[in-house]
Scaffold this active site. Structure first.
Site, short mmCIF file in Angstrom:
data_model
loop_
_atom_site.label_atom_id
_atom_site.label_comp_id
_atom_site.label_asym_id
_atom_site.label_seq_id
_atom_site.Cartn_x
_atom_site.Cartn_y
_atom_site.Cartn_z
N ASP A 155 34.89 45.08 27.08
CA ASP A 155 36.14 44.83 27.82
C ASP A 155 36.25 43.34 28.17
OD1 ASP A 155 38.33 45.03 29.47
OD2 ASP A 155 37.50 46.62 30.73
N ASP A 215 46.27 49.15 31.14
CA ASP A 215 45.68 50.43 31.53
C ASP A 215 46.72 51.54 31.74
OD1 ASP A 215 43.46 48.85 31.57
OD2 ASP A 215 42.81 49.43 33.57
C1 GLA Z 1 39.76 47.46 32.60
C2 GLA Z 1 39.88 48.49 31.47
C3 GLA Z 1 39.73 49.88 32.04
C4 GLA Z 1 38.39 50.01 32.77
C5 GLA Z 1 38.26 48.94 33.82
C6 GLA Z 1 36.86 48.89 34.42
O1 GLA Z 1 40.83 47.57 33.48
O2 GLA Z 1 41.09 48.35 30.80
O3 GLA Z 1 39.83 50.86 31.02
O4 GLA Z 1 37.36 49.90 31.81
O5 GLA Z 1 38.54 47.64 33.29
O6 GLA Z 1 36.70 47.88 35.34
#
Ligand code: GLA
Length: 389
Positions: A155, A215
């Protein structure tokens, strides 16, 4: 090992033209592709966020193994952010107090016939502020392999502080190469929210899936807008390399049953990874039935790996179509309106012709033969999902 060598040869051979490359491989080589169909499993983030712990992960593995999810195809048990502790003097990362023994946790997951997934960031810190993999890519890949990790979600998070945006492909490739050099097949999930049109280069840096948007939330409009953002990038998905519209919210409580059925149906039509994001140990029979509908999952896991296209729309009514390996077509009739509406799928709009046998994939019923079109009453915020043979 032989399977893994074949996988690496595949990536070398496909290189920058990986998109669509899987289809040109002989059947034996296709079997060796990681994520030949969209990955299925569970991820801790949508429900537990940083409240995840060893006990939560074990309880989720127990649930998947015993409640019918494993039989339905769910296999990955993925810890998202917030598991990381400190590095030791040789640079190796360890779990924090909530994850006292990552190897034992991986062994436990494997003992259930499931696979173990983990999460990190190419930056110094993860999105939740835990230790990232920056300058420790090889250490981390080695540690994950030693723990028996089968899946890494990587990520972007704080990486923007240490890299330029144009470095992104090289930064992701660096971790892919570190994973590959461990000799362990590890599904590589890119998470950078669709920046720099990742679908155009994700496969070439070894990604098996890549998030295409920001997200998801447990909200009908948000879920719908993410599904729609997949429109126009269909050609970049396929066996071994998938557009990822983010994890499921089914069962998290803020959508109605019809809305969750819509969510599951849209993800299956898109050939999206199916990562349940709810509390598996406490879910209702209704949630479990949505997550494990075998006829919907068969559409998601269809070996042709086609992402549905948006075939027709008038106002809040739309129809998506997806061609399947056996020559049949799946169609999804979607009602975003506030009243039940009779929708008609004209066969020419969804790329079929003549007379078809139509089966309702949520009612589990053959509806009979239809010529030139098919109509159904669709509930508000609901869908009718059919297969036409
Ligand atoms: C980002 C990702 C999420 C999750 C969070 C964790 O927002 O897009 O899917 O993994 O980080 O902190």
């Amino acid at each position: 090992m032989r399977r893994n060598r074949m996988r690496m040869t595949f990536w070398r051979a496909c290189g920058l033209v990986a998109v669509g490359c899987a289809l040109a491989l002989p059947a034996a080589a296709q079997d060796s592709i990681l994520a030949a169909t969209p990955p299925m499993g569970w991820n801790s983030w949508n429900h537990f966020a940083c409240k995840v712990s060893d006990a939560v992960v074990r309880a989720s593995a127990d649930a998947i193994a015993s409640n019918g999810m494993k039989a339905a195809g769910y296999v990955y048990v993925n810890i998202d952010d917030c598991w990381q502790g400190q590095r030791d003097s040789s640079g190796m990362i360890h779990g924090n107090a909530k994850f006292p023994d990552m190897k034992a946790l991986g062994d436990y997951i494997h003992s259930k016939g499931l696979k173990f997934g983990i999460y990190s960031s190419p930056g110094p810190k993860t999105c939740a502020g835990y230790e990232g993999s920056y300058k420790h890519e090889e250490d981390d890949a080695k540690q994950y392999a030693a723990w028996g990790v089968d899946y890494l979600k990587y990520d972007w998070c704080s990486a923007g502080r240490v890299y330029k945006a144009e470095d992104m492909p090289a930064v992701y490739k660096k971790m892919h190469d570190a994973l590959a050099s461990t000799g362990r097949p590890i599904v590589f999930s890119l998470c950078q929210y669709g920046l720099r049109r990742v679908w155009e280069w994700g496969a070439s840096v070894g990604g098996n899936l890549w998030r295409t948007t920001g997200d998801i939330w447990d909200n009908y409009d948000r879920m719908y807008s993410i599904a729609h953002a997949q429109d126009g990038i269909e050609q970049h998905t396929g066996p071994g390399h998938w557009n990822d519209p983010d994890m499921l919210e089914v069962g998290n409580g803020k959508m109605s049953r019809d809305e969750y059925v819509t969510h599951m149906s849209m993800w299956c039509m898109l050939s999206a990874p199916l990562l349940a994001g709810n509390d598996l140990a406490k879910m209702s029979a209704e949630t479990l039935a949505i997550l494990t509908n075998p006829e919907a999952i068969a559409i998601d896991q269809d070996p042709k790996g086609v992402q549905a296209h948006w075939a027709w729309q008038v106002g809040p009514y739309e129809i998506w179509a997806k061609s399947l390996a056996d020559g049949s077509t799946a169609a999804l009739l979607i009602n975003r309106g506030e009243d039940t509406e009779r929708l008609t799928a004209n066969f020419r709009d969804i790329g079929v012709s003549g007379t078809k046998n139509v089966r309702d994939l949520w009612a589990h019923k053959d509806l009979g033969q239809f010529t030139d079109s098919f109509s159904a009453d669709v509930r508000p915020h609901g869908v009718v999902m059919v297969k036409l043979r």
